[in-house]
Design an enzyme around this catalytic site. Structure first.
Site, PDB file in Angstrom:
ATOM      1  N   PHE A 124      -1.638   6.155  -1.245  1.00 19.57           N
ATOM      2  CA  PHE A 124      -2.782   5.506  -1.874  1.00 19.57           C
ATOM      3  C   PHE A 124      -3.671   6.594  -2.440  1.00 19.57           C
ATOM      4  CE2 PHE A 124      -7.253   3.802  -1.119  1.00 19.57           C
ATOM      5  CZ  PHE A 124      -7.312   2.550  -1.687  1.00 19.57           C
ATOM      6  N   ASP A 184      -1.877   7.507   8.505  1.00 14.81           N
ATOM      7  CA  ASP A 184      -3.015   6.703   7.741  1.00 14.81           C
ATOM      8  C   ASP A 184      -2.487   5.295   8.157  1.00 14.81           C
ATOM      9  OD1 ASP A 184      -4.324   4.916   6.152  1.00 14.81           O
ATOM     10  OD2 ASP A 184      -4.542   6.401   4.711  1.00 14.81           O
ATOM     11  N   TYR A 209     -11.793  -2.899   7.645  1.00 11.55           N
ATOM     12  CA  TYR A 209     -12.056  -4.147   6.827  1.00 11.55           C
ATOM     13  C   TYR A 209     -10.966  -4.912   6.217  1.00 11.55           C
ATOM     14  CZ  TYR A 209     -11.658  -0.277   2.926  1.00 11.55           C
ATOM     15  OH  TYR A 209     -11.375   0.669   2.365  1.00 11.55           O
ATOM     16  N   LYS A 210      -9.734  -4.420   6.484  1.00 14.88           N
ATOM     17  CA  LYS A 210      -8.425  -5.290   6.078  1.00 14.88           C
ATOM     18  C   LYS A 210      -7.986  -5.993   7.022  1.00 14.88           C
ATOM     19  CE  LYS A 210      -7.313  -1.355   2.662  1.00 14.88           C
ATOM     20  NZ  LYS A 210      -6.748  -0.180   2.599  1.00 14.88           N
ATOM     21  N   ARG A 359       0.497  -8.333  -4.827  1.00 14.65           N
ATOM     22  CA  ARG A 359       0.669  -8.240  -3.458  1.00 14.65           C
ATOM     23  C   ARG A 359       0.192  -9.450  -2.797  1.00 14.65           C
ATOM     24  NH1 ARG A 359      -2.325  -2.997  -1.185  1.00 14.65           N
ATOM     25  NH2 ARG A 359      -3.969  -4.233  -1.813  1.00 14.65           N
TER      26      ARG A 359
END
Ligand SMILES: *Cc1c(COP(=O)(O)O)cnc(C)c1O
Length: 399
Positions: A124, A184, A209-210, A359
């Protein structure tokens, strides 16, 4: 396999799903099929109510509220700990993933004196930037590489944000020897089992928040194995990391435990949302979530092979379910338009990652088998008709 392609099969799978009741614990208005819980999870009902209660608490308690709020980052960390296989006192909730990554990598540079900072070229962007920036600031070498060598400090995403590939955390950690790894967990926390302690992992960060559904910009978490805490010091000497914080006159002397990685005043309302998200995930159980997530991604792969391959799509995610997280990435030359058409014409929200990836995230707390079935059917029909070509080919600012 043919059975798996019918809507009746999807309905039957939902009828058997032990996690089905959890969908009712989310605020779901309208019919939108939301396959982007891997970017921003849905709002739990308990979180909506808790945020209202926290606002009331603020109004009534004012500054006296801090007697309780002061422990909230550690309390939320202890709720998250079992979800990532950590022990109590090894996780704290604070800041963003980006900032926590900076803090842990910087602390590990001071403690370990690595020669080179390393991360995958596919990681990322924020992970790559933080690492390259720190290498520049500290005069260290920086390498974009999937391989970790002795003496490296590597940042590794347990589940790759784009392809959804799930790595063998325990195996990589065991092979690391004198390399330092910062994991991560942004795309694994709440979606796949993580056993940090058992694997001997030293350092990790992740966002809430995912799959943990704590809301836009909710604070992230960081993990430091108990044995490593005394030797690591945050590069930000903030008063929230200070031992005996309210003895204001003393020079900086960090907390002995995980609290030393706090910096400034935490966002108490947002930390409460992390607590609710963690409770919901714990109530479902990570093994049950993983089993359902695999069933959902298997359905996507089967429908992709049957319906989308003839339309020019290909699978970017590993076929072996043991090697993928909770989203499936598919590629197509006109992926941007297909993704936009899904949103605007078919009430399906996936996300797009340039140049050519869509995705499809399946947050197992609230996604049903029929959602997956209907979304794939709509994508097939749009692209088969060429309807996606009616949408502008230019991309928006947020994808
Ligand atoms: C989502 C994500 C982030 C987000 O970082 P923020 O500081 O919350 O913006 C970082 N790393 C990875 C791998 C991610 O998937």
């Amino acid at each position: 396999m043919a059975g798996a392609l019918t809507r009746a099969d999807a309905e039957a799978a939902d009828a058997r799903d032990p996690l089905a009741p959890f969908r009712d614990r989310f605020v779901i208005a309208g019919e939108t099929i939301y396959l982007d819980g891997n970017s921003l999870g849905r709002l739990p009902v308990a979180t909506r109510d808790r945020l209202a209660a926290m606002a009331a608490e603020w109004g009534e308690q004012l500054v006296r509220g801090w007697h309780d709020w002061i422990d909230a980052p550690a309390r939320a960390g202890d709720l998250l700990a079992p979800i990532v296989g950590a022990r109590p006192g090894e996780v704290v909730v604070c800041d963003s993933t980006t900032v926590n990554l900076y803090k842990l990598v910087s602390a590990a540079i001071d403690a370990r004196a690595p020669r080179t900072l390393v991360t995958s070229p596919d990681n990322f962007p924020t992970d790559r930037y933080v690492l390259e920036g720190l290498a520049r600031q500290r005069g260290l070498a920086f390498r974009l590489d999937d391989e970790v060598r002795p003496g490296d400090l590597a940042v590794i995403s347990h589940v790759a944000y784009r392809s959804g590939e799930l790595l063998d955390l325990a195996g990589i950690q065991a092979a690391a020897q004198d390399a330092t790894i910062v994991w991560d967990l942004c795309h694994s926390a709440g979606a796949v089992p993580v056993n940090l302690h058992e694997a001997g992992a030293e350092l990790a960060v992740g966002c809430t928040y995912k799959y943990l559904n704590a809301g836009p910009g909710a604070p992230a978490f960081l993990y430091v194995a108990e044995e490593r805490q005394p030797e690591l010091r945050s590069p930000i000497w903030g008063w929230f990391g200070q031992r005996d914080q309210f003895a204001m006159e003393r020079p900086y002397d960090p907390e002995p435990g995980i609290g030393r990685f706090l910096a400034g005043t935490p966002n108490i309302l947002a930390v409460a949302a992390v607590e609710e998200g963690a409770k919901l995930t714990a109530a479902a159980g990570i093994d049950a979530l993983r089993a359902k997530s695999i069933a959902l991604t298997e359905r996507i792969v089967a429908l992709h092979d049957a319906w989308l391959v003839p339309l020019g799509f290909s699978l970017e995610t590993p076929r072996d379910p043991a090697r993928r997280g909770s989203h499936v990435a598919i590629r197509h030359d006109e992926a941007w338009q297909a993704s936009a058409a899904l949103i605007e014409r078919a009430d399906v929200v996936p996300d797009f990652r340039g140049p050519d990836t869509i995705r499809l995230g399946v947050a197992p707390l609230y996604i049903r088998h029929v959602d997956v079935h209907d979304a794939m059917q709509r994508l097939r029909d749009l692209v088969a008709l060429g309807a996606h070509r009616e949408l502008p080919a230019a991309r928006g600012r947020v994808t």
